[in-house]
Scaffold this active site. Structure first.
Site, short mmCIF file in Angstrom:
data_model
loop_
_atom_site.label_atom_id
_atom_site.label_comp_id
_atom_site.label_asym_id
_atom_site.label_seq_id
_atom_site.Cartn_x
_atom_site.Cartn_y
_atom_site.Cartn_z
N SER A 226 13.15 42.93 13.72
CA SER A 226 13.00 41.42 12.45
C SER A 226 13.94 40.77 12.38
O SER A 226 14.97 41.90 12.72
CB SER A 226 12.34 42.41 11.06
OG SER A 226 12.49 41.27 10.50
N TYR B 81 13.15 34.95 11.42
CA TYR B 81 13.08 33.58 10.53
C TYR B 81 13.78 32.77 10.74
O TYR B 81 15.07 32.50 10.81
CB TYR B 81 13.49 34.66 8.73
CG TYR B 81 12.18 35.29 8.92
CD1 TYR B 81 10.84 35.52 8.14
CD2 TYR B 81 12.47 37.33 8.81
CE1 TYR B 81 10.28 36.17 7.81
CE2 TYR B 81 11.44 37.81 7.92
CZ TYR B 81 10.07 37.38 7.90
OH TYR B 81 9.17 38.68 7.24
N THR C 295 8.49 34.23 12.41
CA THR C 295 7.46 34.22 11.66
C THR C 295 7.21 32.37 10.95
O THR C 295 8.52 31.98 10.13
CB THR C 295 7.28 34.57 10.13
OG1 THR C 295 7.73 36.73 11.36
CG2 THR C 295 6.70 35.30 9.33
N LYS D 145 3.92 33.69 14.47
CA LYS D 145 3.30 34.44 13.74
C LYS D 145 3.08 33.64 12.39
O LYS D 145 3.67 33.70 11.58
CB LYS D 145 3.78 36.13 13.78
CG LYS D 145 3.13 37.12 12.20
CD LYS D 145 4.28 38.13 13.00
CE LYS D 145 3.84 39.67 12.07
NZ LYS D 145 3.87 39.03 10.42
N HIS E 24 -0.19 38.45 7.34
CA HIS E 24 1.42 39.12 6.93
C HIS E 24 1.78 39.76 5.45
O HIS E 24 1.88 40.76 4.84
CB HIS E 24 2.22 38.14 5.91
CG HIS E 24 3.53 38.21 6.13
ND1 HIS E 24 4.50 37.83 6.85
CD2 HIS E 24 4.75 39.30 5.50
CE1 HIS E 24 5.65 38.36 6.51
NE2 HIS E 24 6.06 39.61 5.79
N ASP F 137 -2.83 41.04 13.52
CA ASP F 137 -2.66 41.83 12.85
C ASP F 137 -2.39 41.90 10.84
O ASP F 137 -3.39 40.49 10.92
CB ASP F 137 -0.39 41.96 12.46
CG ASP F 137 -0.03 41.21 11.79
OD1 ASP F 137 -0.42 40.46 11.19
OD2 ASP F 137 1.30 41.42 11.76
N ARG G 162 -6.10 49.57 11.29
CA ARG G 162 -5.74 50.85 10.68
C ARG G 162 -5.98 52.57 11.93
O ARG G 162 -5.34 53.34 11.92
CB ARG G 162 -6.34 51.62 9.59
CG ARG G 162 -5.39 50.94 8.41
CD ARG G 162 -3.78 51.05 8.57
NE ARG G 162 -3.93 50.28 6.84
CZ ARG G 162 -2.81 49.36 7.24
NH1 ARG G 162 -2.40 48.58 8.50
NH2 ARG G 162 -2.44 48.64 6.14
N GLY H 200 1.65 48.40 11.61
CA GLY H 200 2.36 48.21 10.60
C GLY H 200 2.75 49.22 9.79
O GLY H 200 3.32 50.47 10.51
N ARG H 201 2.08 49.13 9.32
CA ARG H 201 2.02 50.27 8.52
C ARG H 201 2.15 51.26 8.35
O ARG H 201 2.83 52.21 8.05
CB ARG H 201 1.46 49.71 6.48
CG ARG H 201 2.13 48.71 5.64
CD ARG H 201 1.33 48.19 4.40
NE ARG H 201 1.51 47.48 3.31
CZ ARG H 201 0.87 46.67 3.60
NH1 ARG H 201 0.19 46.16 4.20
NH2 ARG H 201 0.93 45.24 2.68
#
Length: 370
Positions: free
Chosen positions: A116, A138, A164, A242, A266, A297, A301, A320-321
């Site tokens: 990122s 960004y 993004t 994205k 997001h 995305d 999970r 991600g998470r």
């Protein structure tokens, strides 16, 4: 909002969700909320999971499949499975291993890691672990600063550039506002010009600053398609856009030279009330056809979700998470275990669906559950 399940202490994780409770147990409550939360009433955050659970995959039988090859090609390169690590800010916030640890885990798993702009470790250190690194950009307020960052990205050996486009402003996140969440003094936006010094107006070096300070200080909200066209001409790297939900935007991204688009809301952290990413995936796939790859995305999970995305036409997914939970729970080793677990889940899902490889999943039918 996720509900971490109870995992007996000392037992290995058997699903990616098992890492959530372990992460919650070790993270300060405000950091947990920063990672776990979404924008506004978290309607879209909740919708991502509900929509994925609503996609039923029709398995094929008597296909003679007893082993599968998870390998796939993304942006022209071969990877061990159709999965990448999603770009996530400030990974040193959850564990000292941070971006270097998660990138090393991705490299060991044979999947791409997306670094990122808001990483807490410079991109040069992240690529130094030897993983295939894509850089998530960004847009900065001055093109000269964008150009300087692009030079660093290319020099560092990044394999792709991911822009993004769904953050003209940062989504309003009530959990962070209620908690008065601030970045610790030792967690900085390491890729921004001057690091913390560039944010001097928000807090002196060594002093905690609001999590929104980097976006407020450095990001340009009014990104346009002409900017993306300019960017396409600046670097000879695969370009990924994205944050696309409307198929018309996917078509426009292809027109300006995108090699892939990521259907994403997001992770439910921007426009609350936007549709679940997986809901829009089939329309985007139909709109772009074979002109670019489509990734998904938001809400992924486990291996069954990857199968669902493949069956709906995606070339792969970004996770991600769950990987941030694993990083928080046990640093690089836990993140590596989590990616191994994801590979095992995907292998099981493909086998049970009668698919010898990810490409075969594109021939599966899906129905809405119920």
């Amino acid at each position: 909002m996720s509900t971490p399940r109870r995992v007996p202490t000392g037992l290995p994780a058997v699903s990616l969700g098992d890492y959530a409770e372990r992460a919650r147990a070790v993270l300060p409550p405000d950091v947990w909320d920063y990672v776990d939360g979404g924008s506004a009433a978290e309607v879209t955050l909740t919708a991502n999971r509900r929509a994925l659970d609503g996609v039923a995959v029709l398995p094929r039988v008597l296909r003679g499949v007893d082993t599968v090859d998870l390998g796939t090609r993304l942006l022209g390169r071969r990877y061990a499975m159709p999965v990448g690590v999603a770009p996530m800010a400030y990974q040193r916030l959850v564990h000292p291993d941070g971006e270097v640890g998660l990138a090393a885990a991705a490299g060991a798993a044979g999947v791409p890691y997306v670094a990122s702009t808001l990483a807490s470790t410079p991109v040069e250190e992240v690529t130094g672990v030897g993983a295939d690194v894509w850089f998530q950009l960004y847009w900065l307020r001055e093109r000269a600063l964008v150009r300087d960052l692009l030079d660093r990205v290319v020099a560092a050996g990044c394999r792709a550039l991911m822009v993004t486009v769904d953050v003209p402003v940062l989504g309003r996140r009530p959990r962070d506002l209620r908690n008065g969440f601030r970045l610790p003094a030792d967690v900085v936006a390491a890729n921004l010009p001057g690091g913390r010094d560039a944010l001097a107006h928000a807090g002196a070096p060594g002093v905690a600053v609001p999590a929104t300070a980097p976006t407020d200080a450095s990001f340009a909200p009014a990104l346009r398609w002409t900017d993306l066209a300019w960017l396409r001409g600046q670097v000879d790297l695969p370009l990924v856009v994205k944050g696309v939900l409307d198929p018309r935007d996917a078509v426009e991204a292809v027109r300006v030279g995108a090699d892939a688009v990521v259907v994403s809301n997001h992770g439910g952290r921007q426009l609350d009330g936007a549709p679940a990413s997986v809901t829009m995936l089939p329309e985007v796939v139909d709109a772009v056809g074979d002109s670019c790859q489509v990734l998904l995305d938001s809400g992924v999970r486990g291996g069954t979700d990857v199968l669902r995305a493949l069956a709906l036409g995606a070339a792969g997914v970004l996770v991600g998470r769950p990987l941030l939970w694993a990083l928080a729970a046990g640093g690089q080793p836990a993140a590596r275990d989590a990616l191994g677990l994801l590979a095992a889940e995907l292998a099981d899902a493909l086998t049970l669906a009668g698919c010898a490889d990810p490409a075969a999943a594109a021939g599966l039918r899906t129905v809405r559950a119920g």
